[in-house]
Design an enzyme around this catalytic site. Structure first.
Site, PDB file in Angstrom:
ATOM      1  N   ASP A  91      -7.475 -10.742   0.802  1.00 38.08           N
ATOM      2  CA  ASP A  91      -8.416 -10.895   1.914  1.00 38.08           C
ATOM      3  C   ASP A  91      -9.484  -9.803   1.905  1.00 38.08           C
ATOM      4  OD1 ASP A  91      -7.097 -13.108   2.869  1.00 38.08           O
ATOM      5  OD2 ASP A  91      -6.009 -12.047   4.446  1.00 38.08           O
ATOM      6  N   ASP A 240       7.366  -9.925  10.169  1.00 38.14           N
ATOM      7  CA  ASP A 240       8.633  -9.875   9.440  1.00 38.14           C
ATOM      8  C   ASP A 240       9.834  -9.869  10.385  1.00 38.14           C
ATOM      9  OD1 ASP A 240       7.921  -7.384  10.422  1.00 38.14           O
ATOM     10  OD2 ASP A 240       8.130  -6.329   8.525  1.00 38.14           O
TER      11      ASP A 240
END
Length: 485
Positions: A91, A240
């Site tokens: 990105d 996560d």
């Protein structure tokens, strides 16, 4: 006794009770972790006759200092080339793009299946990149490495067999190693804290069958587990931890293997450490807000629910420490003025023993990580670690409160230095000397004043606490200013 001093003592006492509960939770995990280390190691799974398809995802954003290193390390993984797919989820909007493209082209020319995946925008940050990558791969298992990791060549051959012997295994997490532990005092202190998490906390949770978390990197997911749990969500900064809880609430089992080490780079400057700490503490608070209810409504045993709550609320301890710290200075004057209530303060002081389990917790990890170091080196280093951790209380407490309030903030990456020269490292600085840093400096003076007041009144009960706070906040202020240059 007037109402205000009574209220002050009562709130301070409640904070001590919270710290006591937190410490007892750490003591229990230490006990379990030590038992696990003393038990015979479980047998390793057999090597499969047929290996499955694996995708390695490398989420990147402006990582020109380390991008080539992580791509080359994953390209060197010892795994059947026809079953391996590496995705560079890039990105970036700086020189990282060209560096990544060149390394991808180099390894593709060698016959490796490697993709340079670019999105039109950075929507969802890391979680969005991981989710986007899944749409463009056929891997049955997904290994994830942040840009600062350098996995060993046998990483996949050591982790994948655990999935193949049990279809309910959704994650295999490995222990983080430290490439630059001895670079500075700051990196040594971080390694000290992370070792406790990976050598005691994760081990203890696994041994007892409690919920644990994928640590965001250095691990492997079963693709079916990600899909079954609802995929990567973008509503917390710790995607996560969020996915870990959703998966375990769905019945998936997590495997943690501390003997498999994934080396990584520690933040070497204060603004990088602060950006990491902000993301971890705020994200944990957001995940707690999201999952405490589902955990308690689930059919899990009570012990699992209690430990999951302790786990999710872990970062909230910084709010309590900050509140205790602020109240501790006026408490010196209350103790001096209302001598007739001395017995009440003495009783409250008993709860300071709540910090004792932390000594045991960190010592156990330190001894496992450094079995050859002499014992005399531990006490001073532990006190310094505790002091600097307290010095981060303002920064982290703010992050926790923002998380509980549901305030959305951007995903600020943790800059990685690699072996880049100083000038290139400075391009990725994430902060300067702002109002929060100035307040940390003022708080160092505030706690030094409390220390002096204790000496003046010959009341030394809070002197150790004020010493740790003064040193900790002064250290955070010093490094914040020094590293902002």
């Amino acid at each position: 006794m007037p109402l205000l001093p009574i209220l002050l003592v009562a709130v301070y006492g409640l904070c001590l009770l919270f710290i006591l509960g937190f410490s007892l939770g750490q003591w229990e995990l230490t006990r379990l972790g030590r038992r696990a280390h003393q038990a015979p190691p479980p047998p390793l799974p057999p090597v499969p006759a047929v290996w499955p398809r694996v995708t390695v995802q490398l989420p990147l954003y402006n990582e020109q200092n380390v991008v080539e290193r992580v791509i080359d390390a994953t390209a060197a993984l010892d795994y059947p080339a026809d079953l391996l797919h590496i995705q560079v989820l890039d990105d970036s909007n700086d020189a990282t793009v060209d560096l990544a493209a060149a390394r991808v082209a180099h390894h593709a020319a060698r016959g490796l299946r490697i993709s340079h995946v670019r999105r039109p925008n950075r929507e969802g940050y890391k979680a969005g990149a991981l989710r986007h990558g899944l749409e463009e791969t056929d891997g049955e298992f997904i290994a994830i490495f942040d840009a600062d990791f350098v996995p060993e060549a046998d990483f996949l051959r050591r982790t994948i067999p655990f999935f193949l012997q049990d279809e309910q295994v959704g994650v295999v997490q490995t222990r983080w190693g430290h490439l630059n532990e001895n670079e500075s005092l700051l990196t040594r202190l971080q390694a000290f804290g992370l070792d406790a998490h990976f050598l005691i906390e994760q081990v203890g949770r696994t041994f007892a069958g409690f919920f644990l978390n994928f640590n965001g990197t250095g691990g492997v997911w079963r693709r079916a587990c990600i899909d079954d749990a609802g995929g990567w969500h973008t509503d917390t900064l710790t995607e996560d931890l969020d996915l870990s809880y959703r998966a375990q609430l769905r019945g998936w089992r997590f495997v943690y293997r501390p003997e498999i080490v994934a080396p990584a780079e520690l933040p070497a400057v204060m603004d990088a450490l602060k950006s990491q700490q902000f993301r971890w503490t705020k994200g944990a608070a957001e995940t707690a807000h999201k999952h405490l209810g589902p955990v308690w409504r689930s059919g899990q045993p009570l012990a699992v629910k209690l430990q999951a709550s302790f786990h999710l609320l872990n970062s909230s301890v910084y709010v309590v420490i900050m509140l205790m710290a602020l109240l501790s200075v006026p408490l010196v004057f209350v103790r001096a003025q209302f001598a007739e209530y001395k017995v009440v303060f003495q009783l409250a002081s008993v709860f300071l023993f709540g910090f004792t389990p932390l000594v045991y917790y960190y010592y156990s990890a330190w001894r496992l990580a450094h079995p050859d170091k002499p014992l005399w080196r531990y006490p001073g280093f532990f006190l310094l670690f505790l002091s600097v951790s307290m010095g981060l209380a303002l920064h982290n407490a703010r992050a926790v409160i923002l998380g509980w309030l549901g305030r959305r903030t951007p995903f600020v990456r943790t800059p990685k230095a690699g072996t880049a020269p100083a000038a290139r490292r400075r391009r990725y600085r994430t902060g300067g000397v702002g109002p929060l840093v100035a307040l940390e400096g003022l708080l160092a003076a505030y706690f030094a004043f409390g220390w002096g007041a204790g000496v003046y009144f010959h009341d030394f009960g809070l002197l150790p606490f004020h010493t740790l706070l003064t040193v900790g906040f002064a250290a955070i202020f010093y490094y914040s200013v020094r590293h902002a240059r």
